[in-house]
Design a protein around this motif. Structure first.
Motif, short mmCIF file in Angstrom:
data_model
loop_
_atom_site.label_atom_id
_atom_site.label_comp_id
_atom_site.label_asym_id
_atom_site.label_seq_id
_atom_site.Cartn_x
_atom_site.Cartn_y
_atom_site.Cartn_z
N ASP A 34 0.95 -1.09 0.08
CA ASP A 34 -0.05 0.01 0.03
C ASP A 34 0.86 1.20 -0.01
OD1 ASP A 34 -2.28 1.58 0.11
OD2 ASP A 34 -2.46 1.30 2.43
N VAL A 35 0.27 2.26 -0.58
CA VAL A 35 1.15 3.50 -0.61
C VAL A 35 1.22 4.25 0.75
CG1 VAL A 35 1.54 5.94 -1.71
CG2 VAL A 35 0.93 3.68 -3.11
N ARG A 36 0.06 4.57 1.22
CA ARG A 36 -0.19 5.53 2.16
C ARG A 36 -0.66 4.44 3.62
NH1 ARG A 36 -3.80 8.20 -1.36
NH2 ARG A 36 -2.93 10.36 -2.20
N MET A 37 0.70 4.33 4.39
CA MET A 37 0.51 3.82 5.73
C MET A 37 1.40 4.63 6.80
SD MET A 37 1.26 -0.08 4.62
CE MET A 37 3.07 0.17 3.71
N THR B 80 -5.25 4.00 -4.48
CA THR B 80 -6.67 4.12 -4.68
C THR B 80 -6.72 4.96 -6.07
OG1 THR B 80 -7.06 4.39 -2.43
CG2 THR B 80 -8.77 5.23 -3.58
N PHE B 81 -5.79 5.88 -6.29
CA PHE B 81 -5.92 6.72 -7.44
C PHE B 81 -4.72 6.45 -8.35
CE2 PHE B 81 -7.91 9.10 -4.16
CZ PHE B 81 -9.15 8.99 -4.72
N ASP B 82 -4.72 6.12 -9.83
CA ASP B 82 -3.83 5.82 -10.68
C ASP B 82 -2.97 7.16 -11.11
OD1 ASP B 82 -5.80 6.78 -12.21
OD2 ASP B 82 -5.70 5.21 -13.79
N LEU B 83 -3.44 8.23 -10.80
CA LEU B 83 -2.65 9.17 -11.02
C LEU B 83 -2.24 9.99 -9.75
CD1 LEU B 83 -4.87 11.45 -13.94
CD2 LEU B 83 -2.78 9.68 -13.71
N ASP B 84 -2.05 9.21 -8.39
CA ASP B 84 -1.34 9.53 -7.51
C ASP B 84 -0.03 10.01 -7.56
OD1 ASP B 84 -2.16 8.30 -4.00
OD2 ASP B 84 -0.69 9.87 -4.81
N ALA B 85 0.52 11.06 -7.06
CA ALA B 85 1.96 11.43 -7.29
C ALA B 85 2.77 10.57 -6.54
CB ALA B 85 2.10 12.71 -6.67
N TYR B 86 2.10 9.87 -5.36
CA TYR B 86 3.05 9.08 -4.53
C TYR B 86 3.30 7.64 -5.36
CZ TYR B 86 1.84 11.95 -0.45
OH TYR B 86 1.65 12.83 0.34
N VAL B 87 2.47 7.29 -6.16
CA VAL B 87 2.73 6.10 -6.95
C VAL B 87 3.92 6.44 -7.84
CG1 VAL B 87 1.87 4.54 -8.81
CG2 VAL B 87 0.28 5.34 -7.15
N PHE B 88 4.16 7.49 -8.59
CA PHE B 88 5.29 7.84 -9.31
C PHE B 88 6.68 7.77 -8.30
CE2 PHE B 88 8.45 10.42 -11.44
CZ PHE B 88 8.71 9.86 -12.58
N GLU B 89 6.44 8.17 -7.31
CA GLU B 89 7.72 8.09 -6.42
C GLU B 89 7.93 6.72 -5.95
OE1 GLU B 89 9.68 10.60 -5.90
OE2 GLU B 89 8.48 11.84 -7.31
N ASP C 286 -9.04 -1.62 -6.22
CA ASP C 286 -10.37 -2.09 -6.46
C ASP C 286 -10.41 -3.22 -7.77
OD1 ASP C 286 -9.96 -0.38 -8.53
OD2 ASP C 286 -12.00 0.68 -8.40
N VAL C 287 -9.08 -3.31 -7.96
CA VAL C 287 -8.79 -4.62 -8.97
C VAL C 287 -9.60 -5.82 -8.84
CG1 VAL C 287 -6.72 -3.57 -9.74
CG2 VAL C 287 -6.80 -5.61 -8.06
N TYR C 288 -9.94 -6.45 -9.95
CA TYR C 288 -10.46 -7.90 -9.67
C TYR C 288 -9.60 -8.77 -9.30
CZ TYR C 288 -14.60 -6.41 -12.58
OH TYR C 288 -15.71 -5.69 -13.19
N ALA C 289 -9.96 -9.89 -8.32
CA ALA C 289 -8.91 -10.88 -7.84
C ALA C 289 -7.99 -11.45 -8.79
CB ALA C 289 -9.50 -11.86 -7.04
#
Length: 227
Positions: free
Chosen positions: A55-58, A84-93, A106-109
């Motif tokens: 997870d990104v935010r913990m 949660t969001f695919d345009l989250d700046a944290y993801v790029f980092e 929310d991806v399918y299993a």
């Protein structure tokens, strides 16, 4: 052999849900569950997973910092970031920190399980459109304006064809799309991609994409560009 997976998420019910889905697979085993980044780092060292679902935010230590520590170690596992969001700046980092890709929470299993298998095999799970969207919005200022922290000298060891393939990888094209554009076989594209990764000391296509933007070899999409 069974893939060893560690799940890190600060929401207990989400963490348990992911763990249950993963553990139900014959070729996967959940070797640990972490409620924060610090625990993820500790459990990774103790349980030696093949893949960490992060997870990104913990609290305590966020997923970005935890990813950086984990991937910086010898024989590091692959890290698959969930957000949660695919345009989250944290993801790029997180990708800069060494993650091999990301999926939405929310991806399918079936998508989560496929993502784990893909990163475990040494590939990335960034869809082409998602790659362009993410880079376009959150590439560093240096990447948007020209060569960044690294020198173009980093590319000196590449052939012209390898540079071209790197630029196409950074644009989000698949191997099949690159093959069609260049008029070569998919197998030849794979060989070029592998050569690029080896020569530049990169882990996967995600790191190759980031480097291409850092060096100004690729540019973010202008606002409004179709994806």
């Amino acid at each position: 052999m069974s893939l060893r997976v560690l799940v890190a998420d600060d929401q207990g019910i989400v963490r348990a849900g992911f763990a249950a889905v993963i553990d139900a697979e014959e070729d996967m085993t959940v070797v640990g569950e972490a409620g924060d980044g610090a625990e993820a780092v500790r459990l990774t060292a103790e349980s030696a997973p093949d893949v960490v679902v992060m997870d990104v935010r913990m609290p305590e230590l966020d997923g970005i910092a935890a990813t950086r520590i984990i991937t910086g170690r010898p024989d590091a596992p692959r890290v698959l970031v969930l957000t949660t969001f695919d345009l989250d700046a944290y993801v790029f980092e997180a990708l800069r920190a060494g993650a091999s890709g990301f999926l939405l929470k929310d991806v399918y299993a079936s998508e989560l399980l496929r993502g784990i298998r893909v990163v475990a095999a040494g590939e990335s799970v960034l869809a082409p459109s998602a790659t362009r969207r993410l880079i376009g919005h959150y590439a560093s200022g240096a990447a948007a304006g020209g060569p960044g922290e690294r020198s173009h000298g980093a590319l000196d060891g590449l052939t012209d064809r390898e540079r071209g393939v790197l630029a196409l990888v950074a644009s989000g094209l698949t191997n099949a799309e690159i093959a069609a554009q260049l008029g070569i076989t998919v197998g030849t594209v794979k060989s070029h991609v592998n050569a690029v990764l080896r020569k530049l000391g990169l882990r996967d296509r995600v790191q190759a994409t980031i480097l291409a933007y850092d060096l100004g070899l690729a540019r973010p999409n202008p606002p409004g560009t179709p994806l």
